[in-house]
Design a protein around this motif. Structure first.
Motif, PDB file in Angstrom:
ATOM      1  N   ALA A 157       8.031   4.315  -6.556  1.00 38.57           N
ATOM      2  CA  ALA A 157       7.720   2.944  -6.144  1.00 38.57           C
ATOM      3  C   ALA A 157       9.004   2.157  -5.898  1.00 38.57           C
ATOM      4  O   ALA A 157       9.111   1.357  -4.965  1.00 38.57           O
ATOM      5  N   TRP A 164       1.993   1.812  -3.578  1.00 41.69           N
ATOM      6  CA  TRP A 164       0.877   2.319  -4.386  1.00 41.69           C
ATOM      7  C   TRP A 164       0.581   3.775  -4.031  1.00 41.69           C
ATOM      8  O   TRP A 164       0.295   4.604  -4.912  1.00 41.69           O
ATOM      9  N   ASP A 186       0.841  -1.207   0.000  1.00 38.01           N
ATOM     10  CA  ASP A 186       0.000   0.000   0.000  1.00 38.01           C
ATOM     11  C   ASP A 186       0.875   1.256   0.000  1.00 38.01           C
ATOM     12  O   ASP A 186       0.556   2.262  -0.634  1.00 38.01           O
TER      13      ASP A 186
END
Ligand code: PM9
Length: 467
Positions: free
Chosen positions: A301, A61, A58
């Motif tokens: 990321a 993301w 999470d």
């Protein structure tokens, strides 16, 4: 022994489609018995590769939403570069879209025809990129690294005696760099010991040659050092990584493995002269130096993934999940490469299917059966991938090992998936006499395994040529 418990819970799910045996039978036939040509949504457990197949967290993301897509100087680049410097310690950081581009840029900038690059074992893309420069990729792994039954704890080690001999014969003029791949993917995902890196460094220093890591699975390698090498039991993996990389002059990295992302890679280096040449080429073929073929969100990321991969609860689960799959197979008498590596379990197809000769692709026969019977996708690493005709004699040449790799994606499959894989392989092993050899009906001149088409031989043909 219980499976290690997952150190995460599931927030988003990706449904898997139910596919009947009849549909799988049809699909694999239409694919010419080549698993690369089977649509991914007809696969239940996909163990083709651990590369680019990780589940992001999470936190990663959330990082995507903070992507700064400025052409130059994206804030995500600065975060990414600082993260890489913090873990790897090299001052110059060059993003690329994946590992093979990092290899291509490095070798295009520092190799000349006739050079030699030693490595424990080059990965396929690394070898291909060295050879693209008309240089030689030379594998110098220790002898135990080529024996699937040797229990050596660091079978990825590079043999310092073989390295010294090579450097004495060729001199630094013909060897612009030495590489070490951590973990050694082509040798079964086997780790390299810190003591070995130190010895290799000493040999490199004696000959004045730089040492570059292929760092794709660096965190898994450092975890093995903590678990297996005397003196490291109480050292955090992050510190072990710093110590290891301090012994080198840079690295190439496919972040699709231990960067926990679906796309991304980089080069990190100390040599400013190399960096200048590489950066000029990067601008020509990848993009501006602060994005290198990636979006700002991809860099974010990657920065977050590189931090997460050093979490030791994660690493214990990750390497433990792979080890436990190997243990279940081993205890049931299924022949596998031992010790089990960091990212994959390798089935030994020659011992699994002794009646099928290498000319009839025992590994590929196993791959086809695993898909047809159980919806599992594995990859052959044996006579289909590496077999070829000797250009001088026209004779068929087969590799020593015929393996099938079950590569486990990171944070994707649960313990029950792994149990399903183990039970399926064990059942196939019990029923192994039913499996038949295969024959090639189409092969491309290079990298034939990606597009080959095969057909199944009859039982009588397999027996006639086998055993
Ligand atoms: N490894 C693997 O499945 C991706 C598939 S390539 C046919 O194992 C090492 C040690 C690797 C590797 C990729 C690369 C290249 C370099 N070194 O795929 O270009 O295992 O990001 O990395 C694959 P990229």
């Amino acid at each position: 022994m219980r499976f290690p418990a997952e150190p995460f819970r599931i927030k988003v799910v990706e449904p898997l489609r139910r596919v009947t045996r009849e549909e799988r039978e049809r699909l694999i036939r239409e694919a010419g018995l080549n698993i690369f040509a089977v649509p991914a949504d007809s696969i239940y457990v996909d163990l083709l590769t651990d590369s680019g197949t990780s589940a992001m967290s999470d936190h990663q993301w959330a990082g995507l939403m903070l992507g700064d897509e400025s052409y130059a100087g994206s804030r995500n680049y600065y975060h990414f570069a600082e993260t890489v410097r913090g873990i790897f310690g090299y001052p110059h950081v060059i993003p690329t879209h994946q590992g093979r581009m990092a290899e291509n840029l490095l070798f295009s900038s520092v190799l000349k025809p006739g050079d030699v690059v030693p490595n424990n074992i080059h990965f396929d893309t690394t070898r291909a990129n060295v050879e693209h420069q008309k240089a030689e990729a030379r594998d110098l792994v220790i002898d135990e690294g080529l024996d699937p039954t040797s229990p050596h704890p660091f079978k990825g080690n590079l043999d310092p005696v073989k390295l010294d001999r090579t450097l004495r014969q060729l001199g630094r003029e013909r060897v612009p760099l030495v590489m070490i791949t951590v973990t050694n993917n082509s040798g079964g995902g086997q780790p390299v010991a810190m003591a070995n890196v130190r010895e290799v460094r000493e040999v490199c220093d004696r000959h004045g040659v730089p040492l570059i890591f292929d760092a794709c699975r660096f965190a898994e390698n450092c975890w093995f050092i903590q678990q297996r090498e005397p003196g490291y039991a109480n050292r955090p993996v992050r510190e072990i990584a710093r110590e290891m990389f301090a012994l080198g002059d840079g690295c190439t990295m496919s972040a699709k493995k231990d960067g926990l992302v679906n796309i991304g890679g980089f080069l990190a280096l100390t040599n400013a002269e190399w960096v200048e040449k590489i950066t000029n080429l990067l601008i020509l073929v990848e993009g501006f130096p602060t994005y290198g073929g990636l979006a700002g969100r991809d860099l974010e990321a990657m920065a977050r993934g590189l931090e997460e991969v050093l979490n030791e609860d994660y690493l214990a689960f990750r390497v433990g999940q792979v080890a436990q799959l190997g243990r279940m197979l081993d205890e049931a008498g299924v022949p596998i490469v031992k010790p089990v590596g960091g990212h994959a379990v390798y089935l030994d197809a020659r011992r699994f299917l002794p009646a099928i000769p290498q000319s009839q692709f025992p590994g590929q026969s196993l791959v086809v059966a695993l898909y047809r019977e159980f919806g599992i996708r594995a990859v052959e690493v044996g006579s289909l991938m590496f077999g070829h005709r000797d250009p001088a004699t026209g004779e068929h040449v087969y590799p020593t090992l015929d393996l099938v790799r079950l590569a486990i994606p990171r944070r994707v499959y649960t313990t029950e998936h792994m149990r399903y894989v183990a039970e399926s392989v064990i059942q196939l092993h019990r029923e192994r006499d039913r499996l038949k050899g295969l024959a090639l009906v189409y092969e491309a001149p290079v990298l034939r395994h990606f597009t080959a088409r095969l057909e199944e031989l009859s039982g009588a043909e397999t027996v006639a040529h086998g055993g």
